[in-house]
Design a protein around this motif. Structure first.
Motif, mmCIF file in Angstrom:
data_model
loop_
_atom_site.group_PDB
_atom_site.id
_atom_site.type_symbol
_atom_site.label_atom_id
_atom_site.label_comp_id
_atom_site.label_asym_id
_atom_site.label_seq_id
_atom_site.Cartn_x
_atom_site.Cartn_y
_atom_site.Cartn_z
ATOM 1 N N TYR A 160 0.815 -1.213 0.000
ATOM 2 C CA TYR A 160 0.000 0.000 0.000
ATOM 3 C C TYR A 160 0.853 1.271 0.000
ATOM 4 O O TYR A 160 0.828 2.078 0.934
ATOM 5 N N ASN A 161 1.615 1.442 -1.069
ATOM 6 C CA ASN A 161 2.424 2.646 -1.260
ATOM 7 C C ASN A 161 2.627 2.857 -2.755
ATOM 8 O O ASN A 161 2.395 1.949 -3.564
ATOM 9 N N ASP A 162 3.049 4.049 -3.130
ATOM 10 C CA ASP A 162 3.149 4.394 -4.548
ATOM 11 C C ASP A 162 4.107 3.483 -5.302
ATOM 12 O O ASP A 162 3.852 3.114 -6.457
ATOM 13 N N TYR A 163 5.221 3.115 -4.674
ATOM 14 C CA TYR A 163 6.216 2.284 -5.359
ATOM 15 C C TYR A 163 5.605 0.958 -5.801
ATOM 16 O O TYR A 163 5.732 0.555 -6.968
ATOM 17 N N ALA A 207 -5.456 1.355 5.579
ATOM 18 C CA ALA A 207 -4.532 1.312 4.445
ATOM 19 C C ALA A 207 -5.254 1.239 3.112
ATOM 20 O O ALA A 207 -4.720 1.667 2.086
ATOM 21 N N THR A 247 -5.990 4.364 0.253
ATOM 22 C CA THR A 247 -5.213 4.649 -0.956
ATOM 23 C C THR A 247 -5.444 3.600 -2.037
ATOM 24 O O THR A 247 -5.245 3.876 -3.220
#
Length: 414
Positions: free
Chosen positions: A197-200, A240, A243
Motif C-alpha cells: 500500500y504505497n506508490d512504489y 490502508a 489509498t
C-alpha cells in the motif's frame, strides 16, 4: 471423460468466429470477448450469452498452480522441493534460483494440464480463474526478492489450450508487489508486514497489469481472456485501503484502458476490470473511478471463517439459500468451498466420509444462491492434496459423488 470425437467437435466450435454466441445474425458484430457474460455496447437487454446452453459462470480456480498454498497441496509442495518452506519466496531463496526454476517448471506441467481441462469440460464447467503473481513479469522482481522464473511460457501454452476448448478465462493478480496481506502464502511470500500500500508497489502492480493486458490483446492464445482482477483479497477493515480506492484502483483502471486505446482495441473487445466487492470490507471499489464501463466485482464466500453463522447443517443450508452476494454491480462469487470451521471439521457430524448427503445439498444451496443473485461462481479449488477431504477440491468432490458430473441435474434444496 469426453470421447475424442466430442473433443474435436468442441475444439472446432470454440475456435470458430461464433464460438461465444449461438449462430445469430443479430449478434454477428459482437466481439467474442466482450459478450462473455455481459451485454456488449448496443446489446443491452440481450439474452444471449457467451456459451450456448449456459447463462452463468460455472468455474474453478487453479489454486497452487502458479501460486502455491502449501497447506492445501502439501505433497505437491514437497515434490517441488519446497517441503518445510512457508512460501514460494522462501523456497526459491533457500533452495537456489536454478534448482527452484527446474522444480517449479516441472510442477506447472505436472499439476494442472490439458487432461484437467478435458475433465472440467466433461463436468460442464465453462470458466477458469488463474491466480498469478507479479513475478511472472521477471523484470519487476528486484534483487531482494526471490521467485521462480519461466512461468509465462507455461501460462501462454495453458491459456491456449483453454481457449481452444472454449473456456472463459479470468486472470487474477493474486500476489501483489510487497504482499497485500501478512503471512499469507497466497501472496507468494510469508511477509511479516504488508508492503503493497504505497506508490512504489502500486506502480509496480500497474506496470504488471499494463504488461499482461498488452499480452492478452496481442497473443492469440489469450483470446478467451475476458476479465482481469486488479488485486486479490486486499486488507479489509483497515485504513490502508483508503489509498487502494483513491489511488491504485483509478490509476490501474486508466492504465489498462490506455493500453487498449494505444492498441486500438474496439469498445466491444475490452477487458472487464474486476475488483473485490464491497462485501469484502475494503470499501466501495468504484468510489473514485471516473468511468466504470466494463467493471465487475469479486465476492469470496467462505462459511468456514464467518462466525456470524450458526454452525449446523440446517443453518448452513438455510443461510446459503437466502444468500444475496450482489452488492456493487455485475458480480461473481470468485471463491467459495465446502469447508467448515476448524473446531468441527473432523467431528462425525461434519465428516466428509459420512456426510456426503449434507455436503451435496449444501453445494446445491450455494449454487442456487450464487446463480440467483450474481453472474455465477468459481469454486476454490480444482484440485488439492487433502486425501479424502474433498471440501476444497471440485475434482475430488465429483469423484466422491458429492458434486454431480452434470450440473444440470442439481436439485435445489431451497
Amino acid at each position: 471423460m469426453l470421447t475424442s470425437s466430442l473433443l474435436v467437435a468442441i475444439a472446432a466450435f470454440a475456435s470458430s468466429a461464433q464460438a461465444w454466441l449461438p449462430s445469430d445474425a443479430s449478434n454477428a458484430a459482437v466481439n467474442k470477448r466482450s459478450l462473455g457474460l455481459f451485454p456488449a455496447p448496443g446489446q443491452e437487454g440481450t439474452d444471449k450469452r457467451w456459451l450456448p446452453g449456459s447463462d452463468k459462470i460455472r468455474g474453478v480456480n487453479l489454486g497452487s498452480l502458479f501460486i502455491f498454498e502449501p497447506w492445501i497441496s502439501s505433497s505437491e509442495w514437497a515434490a517441488t522441493g519446497c517441503e518445510g518452506q512457508n512460501s514460494e519466496f522462501d523456497c526459491v531463496m533457500n533452495k537456489g534460483q536454478d534448482t527452484a526454476d527446474t522444480n517449479f517448471q516441472a510442477h506447472w506441467r505436472r499439476f494442472i494440464n490439458e487432461t484437467d481441462l478435458n475433465e472440467m469440460i466433461s463436468y460442464n464447467l465453462n470458466t477458469i480463474r488463474i491466480p498469478l503473481g507479479y513475478w511472472l513479469k521477471e523484470s519487476l522482481v528486484d534483487s531482494s526478492e526471490h521467485f521462480p522464473k519461466g512461468g509465462l511460457d507455461y501460462l501462454t501454452e495453458f491459456v491456449g489450450w483453454a481457449s481452444d476448448r472454449g473456456f472463459y478465462i479470468i486472470l487474477d493478480l493474486h500476489g501483489a508487489p510487497g504482499a497485500q496481506q501478512t503471512k499469507q502464502p497466497f501472496t507468494g511470500q510469508y511477509a511479516d508486514t504488508v508492503g503493497f500500500y504505497n506508490d512504489y508497489n502500486y506502480n509496480r502492480a500497474i506496470e504488471w497489469l499494463e504488461w499482461i493486458v498488452d499480452i492478452v490483446h496481442t497473443t492469440d492464445e489469450y483470446r478467451n481472456v475476458g476479465m482481469i482482477e486488479l488485486v486479490n483479497e486486499p486488507l479489509n477493515w483497515d485504513n490502508a485501503v483508503g489509498t487502494l480506492r483513491d489511488t491504485f484502483y483509478p490509476n490501474a483502471y486508466k492504465a489498462i484502458r490506455t493500453i487498449e486505446d494505444n492498441l486500438s482495441v474496439n469498445s466491444a473487445d475490452r477487458l472487464h476490470i474486476q475488483m473485490m466487492s464491497s462485501l469484502w470490507g475494503s470499501g466501495n471499489p468504484v468510489e473514485h473511478l471516473d468511468d466504470t464501463t466494463f467493471t465487475a466485482f469479486d465476492d469470496h464466500r467462505y462459511f468456514k471463517w464467518d462466525t456470524s453463522i450458526e454452525v449446523s447443517h440446517d443453518s448452513y443450508i438455510s443461510t446459503s439459500c437466502s444468500d444475496d452476494r450482489n452488492s456493487d454491480g455485475p458480480s461473481i462469487v470468485g471463491e467459495w468451498s465446502l469447508a467448515v470451521p476448524d473446531d468441527v471439521e473432523s467431528t462425525d457430524e461434519w465428516s466428509p466420509s459420512t456426510q456426503q448427503d449434507f455436503y451435496s445439498k449444501w453445494f446445491a444451496a450455494q449454487v442456487h444462491a450464487y446463480e440467483s443473485s450474481t453472474l455465477g461462481w468459481v469454486f476454490w479449488s480444482w484440485t488439492t492434496d487433502l486425501g479424502d477431504d474433498y471440501r476444497w477440491s471440485y475434482k475430488a468432490a465429483v469423484e466422491a459423488g458429492v458434486i454431480p458430473t452434470d450440473l444440470s441435474t442439481i436439485s435445489s434444496p431451497c
